[in-house]
Design an enzyme around this catalytic site. Structure first.
Site, PDB file in Angstrom:
ATOM      1  N   CYS A  83     -18.791   2.249   8.554  1.00  0.00           N
ATOM      2  CA  CYS A  83     -18.892   3.036   9.788  1.00  0.00           C
ATOM      3  C   CYS A  83     -20.207   2.844  10.530  1.00  0.00           C
ATOM      4  CB  CYS A  83     -18.696   4.523   9.471  1.00  0.00           C
ATOM      5  SG  CYS A  83     -17.004   4.938   8.993  1.00  0.00           S
ATOM      6  N   GLU A 117     -12.986  12.135  13.658  1.00  0.00           N
ATOM      7  CA  GLU A 117     -13.234  12.549  12.271  1.00  0.00           C
ATOM      8  C   GLU A 117     -14.726  12.429  11.971  1.00  0.00           C
ATOM      9  OE1 GLU A 117     -14.314  10.453   9.748  1.00  0.00           O
ATOM     10  OE2 GLU A 117     -14.216   8.515  10.795  1.00  0.00           O
ATOM     11  N   LYS A 159       0.830  -1.200   0.000  1.00  0.00           N
ATOM     12  CA  LYS A 159       0.000   0.000   0.000  1.00  0.00           C
ATOM     13  C   LYS A 159       0.868   1.254   0.000  1.00  0.00           C
ATOM     14  CE  LYS A 159      -3.540   0.211   2.869  1.00  0.00           C
ATOM     15  NZ  LYS A 159      -4.276   0.422   4.144  1.00  0.00           N
ATOM     16  N   THR A 207     -12.544   6.109  15.441  1.00  0.00           N
ATOM     17  CA  THR A 207     -13.785   5.985  16.212  1.00  0.00           C
ATOM     18  C   THR A 207     -13.610   4.851  17.217  1.00  0.00           C
ATOM     19  OG1 THR A 207     -15.033   6.712  14.276  1.00  0.00           O
ATOM     20  CG2 THR A 207     -16.281   5.666  16.054  1.00  0.00           C
ATOM     21  N   ASN A 261     -34.525   9.976   3.535  1.00  0.00           N
ATOM     22  CA  ASN A 261     -34.818   9.357   2.241  1.00  0.00           C
ATOM     23  C   ASN A 261     -35.091   7.868   2.429  1.00  0.00           C
ATOM     24  OD1 ASN A 261     -34.119  11.830   0.912  1.00  0.00           O
ATOM     25  ND2 ASN A 261     -31.965  11.286   1.163  1.00  0.00           N
ATOM     26  N   ARG A 295     -17.562  12.059   5.325  1.00  0.00           N
ATOM     27  CA  ARG A 295     -18.569  11.344   4.544  1.00  0.00           C
ATOM     28  C   ARG A 295     -17.891  10.828   3.280  1.00  0.00           C
ATOM     29  NH1 ARG A 295     -22.255  16.058   3.079  1.00  0.00           N
ATOM     30  NH2 ARG A 295     -20.193  17.032   3.036  1.00  0.00           N
ATOM     31  N   THR A 325     -11.098   0.556  13.432  1.00  0.00           N
ATOM     32  CA  THR A 325     -11.603  -0.153  14.620  1.00  0.00           C
ATOM     33  C   THR A 325     -12.798  -0.995  14.184  1.00  0.00           C
ATOM     34  OG1 THR A 325     -12.914   1.822  15.179  1.00  0.00           O
ATOM     35  CG2 THR A 325     -10.805   1.533  16.307  1.00  0.00           C
TER      36      THR A 325
END
Length: 439
Positions: free
Chosen positions: A266, A154, A37, A124, A257, A157, A88
């Site tokens: 998440c 953080e 990576k 998180t 919606n 989106r 996490t």
């Protein structure tokens, strides 16, 4: 002299944070234990899809402000502020979050910290994690009390991560000293100069902000989907109901919606981890409603399969199904806990001949599910289909011409899992159109 920053963990969050902080003018060193990576990032290639991010990555590399490493010693020597951005995930077979990656970062970095610096957690985490990591730093770092911890959750989106990093709607800082607050204010000065609100608080509150926000969002999404269930039995229209509710400024229309529900890396795992941690703290009754939020969300997937089977004539055996969308949301290649992919796989297991098309997630889906069929366009996915399913609301699917699509299918039958299409237009083109929560 400006602080030099490291970003520990170069997944979705870390790669975004590293490239954006370099764009703000900081010298940034990204670290990951995955050498492959790191090689891709150093070559200017993103391992994920995120609009605008690859350009920022390449600009940072070209400027010399951004580079990558696998060496914790190099990171410790380089950085004044170390952002921890590892995942996490949900523990296998449990609701609780797996914080082992966080522990591994602290245990690998701390022995090299021999001078003053600030560690900033962005992951998180279950409430209580920050204090535990602060204690571990105090024990393992040679510089002892000169190494501090702050918690800075953080709120990215997917699909809007660059915007959300460079122009956040708020900054939350969990700190235990004025010095840590001062450093963080200096790091985020470009955002604060724009008037972005900043909340200075303690570790536990900073940890709770992200999971509380996700729990509220998940509840709102599941609420309108619960109303969709009622609408289906009452022969009402959930789209009209949602529109009427949206004009109430106490409620608002965002995330109201109705459709296939939430997924991704998440929301699902965060609300489950929140429930698990509340139980550990003896406050489990406070969050029992989240079990129903989760259950409503999963029921939408089952209902989508039922609707598709109904339009297929009662069985998927011998039925060709065109699937539009595999990512959990548009503008992303993320297939983690994707409702769209879950539906496609379930129909395949029930005997349907499934062909999937997604604008950017196909490579990820092929690796995860080589047994499904794949197409390189929406028209090819729908070719010969007895029923077509819209499962991720990519704009190119919303813009589809129902007449052109109708020319390639075996039967004009559409199930709109996102309530994204104009029902009257599709029905006028001869389609049997169905959607979740609508007559």
């Amino acid at each position: 002299m400006p602080y030099r920053l490291t970003v520990l963990g170069t997944g979705y969050l870390g790669a975004t944070h590293a490239a954006c902080m370099a764009a703000l003018g900081f010298e940034v060193l990204g670290l990951d234990v995955d050498a492959a990576k790191i090689a891709r990032l150093q070559a200017g290639e993103l391992p994920i899809y995120e609009p605008g991010l690859e350009d920022l990555l390449q600009q940072g590399l070209a400027s010399g402000r951004l580079r990558f490493t696998t060496s914790y010693q190099e990171a410790a020597e380089f950085g004044d502020v170390h952002f921890v951005c590892v995942g996490t995930p949900q523990k296998r077979g449990e609701y609780a979050a797996d914080t082992s990656y966080l522990d591994a970062v602290i245990e690998s970095l701390a022995p090299h910290l021999d001078r003053e610096c600030l560690i900033v957690g962005k992951s998180t985490v279950p409430v209580g994690t920050a204090q535990r990591l602060a204690d571990k730093l105090a024990e393992l770092a040679p510089a002892r009390e000169l190494v501090e911890l702050a918690w800075n959750p953080e709120f990215l989106r997917e699909g809007f991560a660059v915007q959300d990093t460079l122009h956040p709607d708020r900054i939350v800082l969990g700190v235990v000293s004025d010095k840590a607050e001062k450093v963080m204010r200096e790091v985020y000065q470009p955002m604060l100069a724009e008037g972005v609100p900043v909340v200075i608080t303690d570790y536990p509150t900073a940890e709770l902000v992200k999971v509380a926000a996700n729990a509220f969002l998940a509840t709102k999404i599941s609420f309108i989907n619960a109303m969709a269930e009622v609408c289906e039995t009452a022969h009402a229209d959930v789209k009209d109901l949602s529109l009427a509710l949206s004009f109430d400024d106490r409620i608002g229309g965002r995330f109201l919606n109705p459709g296939l529900g939430f997924g991704g890396g998440c929301l699902p795992k965060d609300i489950r981890a929140f429930m698990a941690r509340a139980g550990e703290l003896g406050a489990d009754q406070a969050l029992t409603f989240l079990r129903e939020v989760d259950a409503i969300n999963m029921r939408r997937r089952a209902r989508m399969v039922d609707l598709a089977r109904e339009l297929a004539g009662g069985s998927f055996r011998g039925c060709t199904v065109g699937v539009l969308g595999a990512a959990f949301k548009p503008n992303s290649d993320d297939i983690r806990d994707s409702p769209a992919l879950d539906v496609a796989v379930t129909i395949g297991r029930q005997g349907g001949q499934v062909t999937v098309y997604d604008p950017v997630a196909l490579d990820n889906v092929r690796r995860a599910h080589p047994d499904l069929g794949y197409a390189e366009s929406a028209l090819d996915a729908a070719r010969g289909a007895h029923v077509v399913l819209l499962l991720t609301e990519w704009q190119e699917f919303v813009d589809l011409d129902p007449e052109a699509l109708g020319q390639v299918v075996a039967r004009r039958r559409m199930v709109d899992g996102r309530n994204a299409l104009d029902a009257e237009v599709w029905r006028a083109a001869g389609w049997h159109y169905r959607a979740l929560g609508r007559p």
